[in-house]
Every structure is written in structure tokens, then in C-alpha cells.
Design an enzyme around this catalytic site. Sequence first.
Site, PDB file in Angstrom:
ATOM      1  N   HIS A 173       5.807   7.093  10.763  1.00 31.66           N
ATOM      2  CA  HIS A 173       5.249   6.807   9.448  1.00 31.66           C
ATOM      3  C   HIS A 173       4.638   8.120   8.975  1.00 31.66           C
ATOM      4  CE1 HIS A 173       3.625   4.952   6.055  1.00 31.66           C
ATOM      5  NE2 HIS A 173       2.660   4.250   6.561  1.00 31.66           N
TER       6      HIS A 173
ATOM      7  N   LYS B  18      23.912  -8.572   1.308  1.00 29.60           N
ATOM      8  CA  LYS B  18      25.361  -8.731   1.185  1.00 29.60           C
ATOM      9  C   LYS B  18      26.110  -7.933   2.251  1.00 29.60           C
ATOM     10  CE  LYS B  18      24.954  -9.438  -3.796  1.00 29.60           C
ATOM     11  NZ  LYS B  18      25.063  -8.758  -5.069  1.00 29.60           N
TER      12      LYS B  18
ATOM     13  N   ARG C 287       0.817  -1.201   0.000  1.00 29.62           N
ATOM     14  CA  ARG C 287       0.000   0.000   0.000  1.00 29.62           C
ATOM     15  C   ARG C 287       0.863   1.268   0.000  1.00 29.62           C
ATOM     16  NH1 ARG C 287      -4.917   0.246   1.533  1.00 29.62           N
ATOM     17  NH2 ARG C 287      -4.757  -1.914   2.219  1.00 29.62           N
ATOM     18  N   THR C 288       1.791   1.331   0.909  1.00 30.96           N
ATOM     19  CA  THR C 288       2.633   2.529   1.029  1.00 30.96           C
ATOM     20  C   THR C 288       3.524   2.689  -0.196  1.00 30.96           C
ATOM     21  OG1 THR C 288       2.623   2.223   3.417  1.00 30.96           O
ATOM     22  CG2 THR C 288       4.265   3.715   2.535  1.00 30.96           C
TER      23      THR C 288
ATOM     24  N   ARG D 280      11.415   2.431   3.446  1.00 28.31           N
ATOM     25  CA  ARG D 280      10.745   1.696   4.517  1.00 28.31           C
ATOM     26  C   ARG D 280      11.756   0.733   5.106  1.00 28.31           C
ATOM     27  NH1 ARG D 280       5.120   1.490   5.810  1.00 28.31           N
ATOM     28  NH2 ARG D 280       4.640  -0.437   6.872  1.00 28.31           N
TER      29      ARG D 280
END
Lengths: 306, 306, 306
Positions: free
Chosen positions: A129, A80, A51-52, A101
Site C-alpha cells: 500500500h 464479465k 479513504r484511499t 486497488r
Amino acid sequence: MRHLMSPLDFSVEELDTLLDLAQDIEAHPEKYAHACEGKKLATLFYEPSTRTRLSHEAAMLNLGGSIMGFSSADSSSAAKGESVSDTIRTISCYADICAMRHPKEGAPMVACQHSSIPVINAGDGGHQHPTQTLTDLLTIRNLKGRLGNMTIGLCGDLKFGRTVHSLINALVRYDGIRFILISPEELRLPEYIRHDVLDRNNIPYEEVVRLEDAMPDLDILYMTRVQKERFFNEEDYVRMKDFYILDRAKMKLAPEDMYVLHPLPRVNEIAVEVDDDPRAAYFRQVQYGVYVRMALILTLLDIHVD
Amino acid sequence: MRHLMSPLDFSVEELDTLLDLAQDIEAHPEKYAHACEGKKLATLFYEPSTRTRLSHEAAMLNLGGSIMGFSSADSSSAAKGESVSDTIRTISCYADICAMRHPKEGAPMVACQHSSIPVINAGDGGHQHPTQTLTDLLTIRNLKGRLGNMTIGLCGDLKFGRTVHSLINALVRYDGIRFILISPEELRLPEYIRHDVLDRNNIPYEEVVRLEDAMPDLDILYMTRVQKERFFNEEDYVRMKDFYILDRAKMKLAPEDMYVLHPLPRVNEIAVEVDDDPRAAYFRQVQYGVYVRMALILTLLDIHVD
Amino acid sequence: MRHLMSPLDFSVEELDTLLDLAQDIEAHPEKYAHACEGKKLATLFYEPSTRTRLSHEAAMLNLGGSIMGFSSADSSSAAKGESVSDTIRTISCYADICAMRHPKEGAPMVACQHSSIPVINAGDGGHQHPTQTLTDLLTIRNLKGRLGNMTIGLCGDLKFGRTVHSLINALVRYDGIRFILISPEELRLPEYIRHDVLDRNNIPYEEVVRLEDAMPDLDILYMTRVQKERFFNEEDYVRMKDFYILDRAKMKLAPEDMYVLHPLPRVNEIAVEVDDDPRAAYFRQVQYGVYVRMALILTLLDIHVD
């Protein structure tokens, strides 16, 4: 260069300008359809959040820009052993702006310290957020015509709910705000927010256990999910779970001009029968989320459209 | 608003118009290169299918539009328990049209009932895969110049083969269609299709066990894979597997103007030596799949190009 | 049609032309901003490599083209048993050019034999990674103003390091090249390269065990990672690991106009304190990687910009 780490990065005045821009975008989307031509947004999602991610991508595409990035850490160089600061320096060579995110609190903050492009914090663990909060603010302002002088019900898991904490911090900067905090005892708003944010700003609030008791007084009801595993015991959960499910019966108790918001995804805390109520605004909220992110991208890239 | 759930959603006349459009696109791609500028396609793939996803994406990009989405359920909100109907209402705020692939039958149907944008069913479990059928129809029409009056051999797993069932349902609407069904006993076309679709529409058909026996009569040979694990026992598999592998020797038995189709991916049911035969049309079929999806996107978005 | 399988696919003259083009792109990016409009790059990454994938995607987007593809084998048809040659024939219907990363050596070579679009080898197992080498060459040429007449230190795992082998092969074609090979005994440059490439081309080289000993003589220091598990025993590792960590102290031994390159990601073989040294060029190298891939895409698509 500017980044967005917290909703409080913007002063109330700057926020007004941003929300005005979002409103102009909603009214005249065609004016902005080429504003970001030749610009690239990188979505760096170290944990999945469709969604974001898609909301940011839709915003950039609506502005005529391009998108690139990754949607989970498995497909990134993080596997890595690369540091966030090295990754962002690399991404700075590929894109003009990025949305990050990350499961770890503070990762976007580290990123913005080493970045040569604007970084949007698209969620860092349980911490912030901010684009959700911007979305919530735009939604409230568009629905009610104002951001101050109103009673806001916050319902559900107020203890762990990141979006709720962030929204409180953003709203206390406006006059005439009053909160009704609706939650089980176990999931009350933490003391440090009640004391340091509400009391210190002289914000009136009330705590109630049952959603029914709050409904008649509300201008906005902000719903969040109550997860079963947050309760102390099964018995409490069974006894109380219906208190936090919004259904048509409870909606009857609310004023005509009250609106229901939800950060989504919902599971069952809002009955599907409520969706058709004109006061159910959670899907309109999704649309506002795109407009506000368009405004944010333009602002951070310092692009102005006449 | 229109969706595509099943190939039968289009009447024969509408299908003709769609295939005409696809043919015009093939002939004059430049005319359509900007037809979808500013439009966004979301690909919602709850199970991976690179070929189908990229084909839709190529179609949208060829029309000047943009693409976004997810390629597996892990990176979607489904993992957080969101319903398909909530997801599609969200996606409706992000994109102008979407293509959904879902392991559960009927999921795209649920989606289209709650969507405010056109939904393309890009495959739902063993149920439907309508854009493959549109691809097959365009391919046959372009190669043979017609859709009726021909003998079509369907070879392989006719019991579980979704594309085969779908193609039969689409073709029985044309005049003069005759089928030769080529499969082991275990994988015969199900009774409900033979009876309800073929018999009821008075469609002549024949069932044979060996591909060789069918070759001389065919206008089109539609190959599909026969999976080892579908056989009753190892012995049967060993005895029969070569019957369903198309090679150069079997191609010698076919008419000059017969064409071989395959929905791909193939494993070994068509020997690589057949690829150079001018009648091997399965890679051209991939190209037609892009044209027909371009036509479909334009049709569902109601965009007309002069 | 041309592909890029190995850096040696280009003659020295062709490479000069390519690097000139990359330099012109750096100087005048706006000239090239629409050069690939309507063209699509497919990134076919059978193993994840965010950096390499995004670098190609950024390059195509900078040229005004579009991107599509997959970032790991899980979401590709490979899981269904499709051969690389069938996949590339399909992709040829979707895109105009592709970049393929594959864990198996030779896979891109198989692909280019069946492709009707240019294929860029974006890394095949331990074999080749030619766009990294092009990046290294552009970086060296831009920093030093030339590709010949210099002493290049190669440090770290010279035994397994694919980028190092590839760079050696590319550089021996220029005059006046001299190498200093800096590695533990266990990770020396393989005999077949020392003999067949260096000796046969009369390239002077020296082997040293400690980075300090090489620093004063270098024009370029190419760092790579030394993985602990490559050492014969723990004792050797502990004794020697610091020899291969570049820090500020070692930088003091180097000339003013020496530059440090690294293919990235780094783990700890370059101390973060070195990043601010003007001679640390590994992040500029990332930027050059975008320019050289832009030049490569234009060259393979035979697109010329006046």
C-alpha cells in the site's frame, strides 16, 4: 514511463525530491492549482476503500485535473470476466493516470506491464500500500524535521499489518533508525522481516508486550489495530487488550515531542480523549496524504511547476 | 463556520437573503459560473438518494466547483467500523464542503461538531431534510411572489412525512399562513405538531379527509405519497386511496393560480394527466432545488459574487 | 432537439459529418479541450457497464465538461418506484445531456420523449447499443480509409449479438458491402435480418461454420464471444469451440491489410498472442470510441468549434 508499485520504487534521493515537492505544495498550494488541467485520473477500485480513493481524487482535483472511475468490482467489467491486462489497456484510452486497488496481490503489477499510462498501486491484498507509506514518511519528516536518527514504536498487529511492514522497509534506508516492536506474542513481527530486513541492515530493535514500557523512549508511535479474532483465545484477548489501547494515561509517559500516527480507520485502539493532545497527529497525517499524492501524480506524469 | 442542520438554522431575514440569492442565480447563472472554482463538494451518502445527491452535485458544478464522494454505505469506511466523527475529520482534509445523507437521526449533527468544513444535512432518517424545505420555500415564493398570507394544503401521509413537518415548521414563521391538512385518520399530523407548532403560533388549520373538499380554498397544494402499508387494514385502503390521488377532475376544483408541489419521487398519487396542467409545479420545483442549493453552498462557504 | 436512439438516426450524410468531426478531434484534440466548458453529462446506468460509462465520461471530460450520475440501479430512485419519464424530467434540471443504459428495451426511447436534454442510448437490453456501432464505423473508416467496398466477416454469436445486428444495419447503407457470416448452426444470423436486411438490400453474403474458411477473403473481421450455454449440447460445444477462437495460426491465413475488431470485453475468443499483431485493432477501437463520443456530444449539443 514510471509507475508506483512499492515504496521502494523510489531511491532515497528520489524520495527526498518527492517529499520536498509535497512540502512545497503544502506551502504554496495555489502554485499547483492548475498543474494537471486537462488530465484525468481513473480510480479503479476492485474493492471499496473510500479513504484511499477520495484521497487520490482530492489530490487530482487540487491539481486542477478531473476524476473518473469505479468504487467496487460489482460495477466493473471484471464481473464479465475481463482480465486486468485488458481492463488497463482500455483505461489507458480514457485516462492519463490511474490508481488501482485490488484484492489480489500483484494485480497492479500485471496492470502496469500492459498500461500506457502510469499506474499507482493503491493497495493489493495484504501485499503493498505504497501511498500510505509515502504519507507516513512525509508526516514523520514534517513533524520531526528528519527521517533518520529516531526511535519508532510500532504497536498492534505486527504480524499481518501491511502498512507496518511497508514502513519498516522504507525506514531502514535511513541512518540511526531504531524500532520498538509492541505486540502480543501471537502478533509479533514475522521472522522473515526481523531477520531479512532488520538484522541484515543492522537495525537495532526491541520487542515488548506492553505499550507502557515503550512510551518513554519514542520519537514516533505508529499505532495499528489489534483485531480480537487474531488472538489464540478469548482469555489472552481479555488479559491483554488494554495493553494496546492508547489513552491519556499512557500518553503521559511519552516525551513532549513524540507524535502518534495511525493509518486509519481506527476503531478503539486510540481513545477519543487522546485526539485533543497536540501530539496526536493522525488527522494531520490524512492531510499529508493528500499533499504526497499530489506530488506523486505530478512526478509520475512528469509535470513540473516553476 | 456555518452548517445546515435544520431549515430553522436560518432566521427569516437570513432566509430572505438566501432566497434572494437563489433568485439572482436563476436570473443570471453566468455570473456564478466560476464562483466556486477550485472548491470541492464531497457527497457522503450513507444511504442512496440519487435525486438529492445529483441536485447537490449539479449545484456545485454550476458554480464551477468539483465533486467527489460516495453514494452508498457499502463503499464507505463505515463498513470498517469508523465513527462519523472520524470520517468527517478525514473528509475535512479532502473537500471544502460536504453534504451528508445518513439513515441515523442526528448523524450530520455529530459530523458538524467535528468538522472543519461546512456540513449540509442532506437527510437524516425520518428527522430532517432541510434542503428540501429550502427548495419548497423558494418554489412557493417564486410562484406566488410571497411566503406569507396564503392557504396551504398538505396532502397524504402527514404522520410520518418528514418533508411536511419540516415545511410546517418553516412556514409558521410567516404572517397569514393557514393550513388545510388532508389525510386519512390513520395518518393525521401528529398531536405534538398540531399543538406545539400550530396552536402555539396561533396558526389556523383545518383537517379534512378528502382532497376534493380542500381544493377550492388552496393557494398551494403540497402532495405526498400515501403508502398502502400505513393503513390499518386493506378495506380502509381500498375505500380511501382515491381521495389522495390528484387527477384532472380534482384539479378542476382548484383556483387558477393554485400550484401543486411534490417532493418527488411520486408513484401514483399524482396522475400523469396532471403533468401538463400549468399549475403542476413539481418539476419546476426540482429546478429551484438546484438554485437554492447553489445559494446555500455560496452562503456556507461565505463566497460573495458582485 | 436531437437524441441518439439507434445508429440509423443519422443519415449517411450526417454520419459522414460526425465521423469527419471525430477524425478532426483525433488530429487536433486541443482545439476541442474547452468546447463543453460549463456543460454537464449525466450517466444514468441502470445496469453496470464500466467500459461504456467511462468512455462517455472520458469524452465529456476531454471536451472540458463535467460528469455526474450513477453506475447501478441500486443507488438510483428507480428502487423507489419512480418511472423513467419522471427520472429524466428531473435529470433535465441537473445536466445538459445524458447517456442512459437500461436493462429494458425501449427505456431510453421513453426517456427521450419526456426529456428536455439530449439523450444518448448507451444500451437498452438486447435491443440497441448505437455508440458501439458509431465506434465500429469510425474504426473501420479510419483503418481502411472507407466504409464501402469491402468484405466483412462477422464471427461468433450472430443470433443474439446486438452489436453485430446493429453493425449490419449500419453497413448495408454503403455500396459494395459483402458479409461472411461465421457461426455455428445454432447461432446463425436470424432469418429476419438475413431476409429483411440483407436480401432486401441485395447485399451478398455467405455463411460458413469455420473461421479458417473465411480468413483469406476478409477486409475486416469482427469477433464476438460464443458463450458455452448457447450451444445445444456439450458435445457440439467441444467439437466446435476452437473454430471461433482467433489465434496466431488463423491470423496467418488473413490478408496483410485485414483488421480485427471486437466490442470487448473479450474472454478467450481472441488468444492473447494475437494482441501484438499489427492487425489487432480492438484496443485502438476503444480509443476511437472516445473520439466518436466526443463528436456525438458536440453534435447533440449543437456546439461548433472553428
